[in-house]
Design an enzyme around this catalytic site. Structure first.
Site, PDB file in Angstrom:
ATOM      1  CD  GLU A 166      -3.033  -1.034   2.424  1.00 11.10           C
ATOM      2  OE1 GLU A 166      -2.922  -0.161   3.001  1.00 11.10           O
ATOM      3  OE2 GLU A 166      -3.896  -1.821   2.388  1.00 11.10           O
ATOM      4  CD  GLU A 369      -3.041  -6.120   4.160  1.00 12.12           C
ATOM      5  OE1 GLU A 369      -4.085  -5.271   4.483  1.00 12.12           O
ATOM      6  OE2 GLU A 369      -1.810  -5.796   4.118  1.00 12.12           O
TER       7      GLU A 369
HETATM    8  C1  BGP Z   1      -4.303  -2.206   5.916  1.00 12.40           C
HETATM    9  C2  BGP Z   1      -2.783  -2.442   6.466  1.00 12.40           C
HETATM   10  C3  BGP Z   1      -2.701  -3.073   7.300  1.00 12.40           C
HETATM   11  C4  BGP Z   1      -3.478  -3.138   8.696  1.00 12.40           C
HETATM   12  C5  BGP Z   1      -5.143  -3.155   8.123  1.00 12.40           C
HETATM   13  C6  BGP Z   1      -6.368  -2.830   9.139  1.00 12.40           C
HETATM   14  O1  BGP Z   1      -4.759  -1.063   5.142  1.00 12.40           O
HETATM   15  O2  BGP Z   1      -2.034  -2.805   5.097  1.00 12.40           O
HETATM   16  O3  BGP Z   1      -1.370  -3.113   8.002  1.00 12.40           O
HETATM   17  O4  BGP Z   1      -3.297  -2.028   9.467  1.00 12.40           O
HETATM   18  O5  BGP Z   1      -5.112  -1.871   7.049  1.00 12.40           O
HETATM   19  O6  BGP Z   1      -6.235  -1.402   9.663  1.00 12.40           O
HETATM   20  P1  BGP Z   1      -7.047  -1.079  10.974  1.00 12.40           P
HETATM   21  O7  BGP Z   1      -6.568  -1.751  12.153  1.00 12.40           O
HETATM   22  O8  BGP Z   1      -6.741   0.496  11.157  1.00 12.40           O
HETATM   23  O9  BGP Z   1      -8.422  -1.277  10.968  1.00 12.40           O
END
Ligand code: BGP
Length: 464
Positions: A166, A369
């Protein structure tokens, strides 16, 4: 079986070094921006919790990898912490880090789990930030050397490399919207950061090609992981369409186009030129970027972006921002994840796949993801286990759309959930839980959730 997936489909999950390793100040690791920022502003992190201890993967990698296997992982993505491997960002390599990453990679392979290794997940070494971070071409060079070092050290066993996770997020967080260090709000500097990140990506790809040639390693692949949040316009009104197109150019195509086609989209160049926001480009940059095309694309997808044309005039006294061109749109009746406050739109995953198939040469890809964060997940604890039926449903619904895209010809090769064990997450620390395993922060005990049991079956049957 309603949804049978292609042979050798990757089933697994994703995480990152800083979010799981802990041991932030142990065994010679250098400070990164997260360690530094926490020291100066702990209140910027949910519950004042830092990554210092994270979920102790540094100590428990062996038993954690066994837990992966238990729920059917055939692949797993994590990252190498730049500041652990090269504490000052450039120069000396930390032998303790080499030993640790060797152990992790060897253990995964011994358990039949393919390591997917990413090189940068938001975690700039502090020594590099001090000389300008991604605003500096010196840091681009240092990153390129770091990448080359990783290929040399681990490339005999790691076959799936990723340059960035990202990359738009540090641009947004660090230089536009104040949720990452260094907390700058400056569009021009944000563009430079994005541009240099793309150069760093392309230079790392070039290093990997050299490494492959030298070692006759044909089977290895290199890619990038992008959060391809689709931009949906409120309506088909030309003003709404224009707003959505600009959001798409800034947040998706800025990295997607150069990574896959080797060129920035003309629409983006025109927009930046029109507003006097073009970064400094040097002779030879274009060729470097053209040679940075990836073999494989990781797609992160959580929620859609809905936009509409602005309803009010821009305040030209304020900083120049992407929102000069659009406003976020809250579609009435949208389906929400009430536990995280994000919209759930399963078809988005299909739309991304279709876009890649129709407009990006059907590049080989995988879902790197996808996941459902839940605040206060303990409320779903019953008989010692988190009964996360909502997560099973969430994954199933996304997989159904993914399956449809594959049937229509999309070259999608796997699905990784965010995440494996509930982990620390930047500003949100442990607020939102995402894992197949729950984590007891006090004891570090890992307990399989219902979704972990379900996933083991999906992986075994290669579908559901
Ligand atoms: C994504 C990232 C992860 C993780 C995820 C959840 O964008 O790549 O690293 O942080 O988001 O995020 P959050 O815990 O803010 O909901």
């Amino acid at each position: 079986m309603q949804h049978q997936f292609p042979k050798n489909f990757w089933w697994g999950s994703a995480s990152s070094a800083t979010q799981t390793e802990g041991a932030a100040f142990e065994d010679g690791k250098g400070e990164n921006i997260w360690d530094h920022w926490y020291k100066t502003q702990p209140n910027r992190f949910f519950g004042d919790v830092s990554a210092t201890d994270a979920s102790t993967f540094y100590q428990h990698y062996r038993s954690d990898i066994a837990l992966m296997k238990e729920i059917g992982h055939n692949s797993f993505r994590t990252s190498i912490s730049w500041s652990r491997l090269i504490p000052n960002g450039c120069g000396e390599v930390n032998p303790k880090a080499v030993e640790f990453y060797n152990n992790v990679i060897d253990e995964m392979l011994a358990q039949g789990i393919e390591p997917f290794i990413n090189l940068f997940h938001f975690d700039m070494p502090m020594a590099m930030q001090e000389i300008g971070g991604w605003e500096s071409r010196k840091v681009v060079e240092a990153y390129t050397e770091f990448a080359a070092t990783c290929f040399e050290l681990f490339g005999d066993r790691v076959k799936y490399w990723f340059t960035f996770n990202e990359p738009i997020v540090p641009v947004e967080g660090g230089y536009l919207y104040d949720f990452h260090y260094p907390n700058v709000v400056d569009f021009g500097r944000a563009v430079t950061v994005g541009y240099h990140t793309m150069l760093a990506h392309a230079k790392a790809v070039a290093k990997y090609r050299q490494y492959q040639q030298k070692n006759q390693q044909q089977e290895g692949q290199i890619g990038i992981i992008l959060n391809l949040t689709p931009s949906y316009p409120r309506s088909q009104n030309p003003a709404d369409l224009k707003a959505a197109n600009i959001a798409d150019l800034l947040f998706n195509r800025s990295f997607l186009d150069p990574s896959v086609t080797g060129e920035f989209p003309q629409g983006l160049v025109d927009l930046l030129t029109e507003h006097g926001q073009m970064p400094v480009c040097e002779t030879g940059d274009r060729e470097i970027i053209a040679a940075g095309k990836v073999d494989i694309l990781g797609v992160n997808y959580y929620q859609p972006r809905r936009v509409k044309a602005r309803l009010t005039a821009v305040d030209t006294n304020g900083p120049f921002m992407p929102e000069w061109f659009f406003e976020n749109y809250e579609m009435p009746g949208r389906k929400m994840n009430p536990h995280r406050g994000w919209e759930i739109y399963e078809k988005g995953i299909y739309d991304i796949m279709t876009n890649l198939r129709e407009n990006y040469g059907n590049i080989p890809c995988f879902i790197s993801e996808n996941g459902m964060g839940v605040e206060g997940e303990d409320k779903f604890l019953k008989d010692g286990q988190i009964q996360d039926t909502y997560r099973i449903e969430f994954i199933q619904d996304h997989l159904s759309w993914l399956h449809k895209a594959i049937q229509e010809g999309s070259d999608c090769r796997g699905y990784h959930l965010w995440t494996f064990i509930d982990n620390w997450s930047w500003n949100n620390a442990y607020k939102n839980r995402y894992g197949f395993y729950s984590l007891d922060l006090a004891t570090q005990t890992r307990t399989k959730k219902l979704s972990g049991e379900w996933f083991a079956e999906v992986s075994k049957n290669n579908g559901f």
